[in-house]
Design a protein around this motif. Structure first.
Motif, short mmCIF file in Angstrom:
data_model
loop_
_atom_site.label_atom_id
_atom_site.label_comp_id
_atom_site.label_asym_id
_atom_site.label_seq_id
_atom_site.Cartn_x
_atom_site.Cartn_y
_atom_site.Cartn_z
N VAL A 181 24.35 52.77 29.42
CA VAL A 181 24.75 53.23 28.09
C VAL A 181 23.54 53.55 27.23
N ALA A 182 23.59 54.70 26.57
CA ALA A 182 22.68 55.03 25.48
C ALA A 182 23.53 55.27 24.24
N PHE A 183 23.04 54.83 23.09
CA PHE A 183 23.81 55.09 21.87
C PHE A 183 22.89 55.55 20.76
N ILE A 184 23.44 56.44 19.95
CA ILE A 184 22.74 57.06 18.84
C ILE A 184 23.23 56.44 17.53
N ASP A 185 22.28 56.14 16.63
CA ASP A 185 22.65 55.64 15.31
C ASP A 185 21.44 55.78 14.41
N ILE A 186 21.63 55.57 13.11
CA ILE A 186 20.51 55.56 12.17
C ILE A 186 20.33 54.20 11.50
N LEU A 201 18.90 54.91 20.49
CA LEU A 201 18.17 56.11 20.10
C LEU A 201 18.39 56.36 18.62
N ASN A 202 17.36 56.10 17.82
CA ASN A 202 17.46 56.31 16.37
C ASN A 202 17.43 57.82 16.12
N THR A 203 18.54 58.35 15.63
CA THR A 203 18.68 59.80 15.49
C THR A 203 19.55 60.13 14.29
N ASP A 204 19.11 61.07 13.48
CA ASP A 204 19.92 61.62 12.40
C ASP A 204 20.69 62.81 12.98
N LEU A 205 21.99 62.68 13.11
CA LEU A 205 22.80 63.70 13.76
C LEU A 205 22.85 65.01 12.99
N LEU A 236 19.01 65.60 17.84
CA LEU A 236 20.15 65.25 18.70
C LEU A 236 19.90 65.71 20.13
N ARG A 237 19.46 66.95 20.29
CA ARG A 237 19.17 67.46 21.63
C ARG A 237 18.08 66.64 22.31
N ALA A 238 17.08 66.25 21.54
CA ALA A 238 16.00 65.44 22.11
C ALA A 238 16.52 64.09 22.58
N SER A 239 17.45 63.50 21.82
CA SER A 239 18.01 62.20 22.21
C SER A 239 18.88 62.31 23.47
N VAL A 240 19.60 63.43 23.60
CA VAL A 240 20.34 63.65 24.84
C VAL A 240 19.36 63.72 26.01
#
Length: 255
Positions: free
Chosen positions: A39-44, A67-71, A77-81
């Motif tokens: 699992v990977a998850f995105i949040d700020i 993955l700290n990312t501002d959607l 976002l693409r970089a975090s994917v």
């Protein structure tokens, strides 16, 4: 409460969850970790997300990648994917959960506010799907689960930009399902009712309001974040292999 069901095909699957650090998203992150998924998850929300990753790593021996990312930043976002793919292989389960449900009155909404709201509640769902689609094709298929809401179905009037986005998610789900289905990529949506997260309880829950809402449900209990996990696992798994372009309403029978 986490569901007891185990879906063997989810073990070692590469899963990406947006908004996975708190509320419903944190429950979804834990749910997939319990399945043995990568699992990977995105949040700020950095502090809460780091704490969640550490706790799940201790409890399950399967630490998710935070993955700290501002959607709102599509390149980020693409970089975090790309980071999720580099760590776990091509994403074959995408859960578009992130949302911003601040209340706002029709007379006070500016063009800038509207664009900000849509840039969190609708736009990233498309671009996340676009970003993972090549990897899903490479892997031979995948599952995308978009979170919408019953709020627009019950004519809730105190956040019109949010409800417009949530209605749009159903259209997006059906459009993506039609385009990606021939490539063995399923796209479905989950429409939660009033899920009593910590944020809801802190900002909007009143004793009378909650009692009144539950009285209109067929199932007379508070809906908890963990109640969204089972439906999401099902839609992600091979148990739903011929199910696409659908919206699953999980509202305790309110509708």
């Amino acid at each position: 409460m986490m569901p007891s069901a185990i879906f063997p095909d989810l073990k070692d699957r590469s899963v990406l969850i947006t908004g996975g650090g708190s509320g419903i998203g944190a429950a979804l992150t834990e749910g997939f970790v319990r399945q043995g998924s990568r699992v990977a998850f995105i949040d700020i929300a950095d502090e809460a997300s780091q704490a969640l990753a550490e706790r799940l790593g201790r409890e399950y021996g399967n630490r998710p990648l935070y993955l700290n990312t501002d959607l709102r930043d599509i390149e980020a976002l693409r970089a975090s994917v790309g980071k999720a793919t580099g760590a776990h292989g091509p994403v074959t389960v995408l859960v578009n959960n992130a949302a911003w449900d601040d209340r706002h009155d029709i007379d006070e909404v500016t063009a800038e506010y509207w664009d900000k709201n849509q840039s969190i509640n609708l736009r990233p769902q498309f671009f996340a799907a676009q970003a993972v689609a090549p990897g899903m094709r490479q892997a031979g298929g995948g599952s995308i689960v978009n979170f919408t809401s019953t709020s627009f179905m019950i004519n809730q009037g105190n956040f019109p930009s949010y409800t417009a986005a949530k209605a749009g998610i159903i259209g997006l789900t059906k459009g993506l399902a039609g385009r990606l289905g021939p490539e063995n990529i399923r796209v479905n949506a989950i429409a939660p009712g009033w899920v009593i997260t910590e944020r809801q309880r802190d900002l909007w829950v009143t004793e009378d309001g909650l009692k009144s809402h539950i009285a209109k449900q067929v199932l007379k209990e508070e809906i908890q974040p963990g109640d969204m996990v089972g439906p999401c696992l099902f839609l992600a798994s091979d148990a739903a292999r011929m199910l696409t372009a659908q919206t699953l309403i999980v509202d305790g029978g309110y509708l």
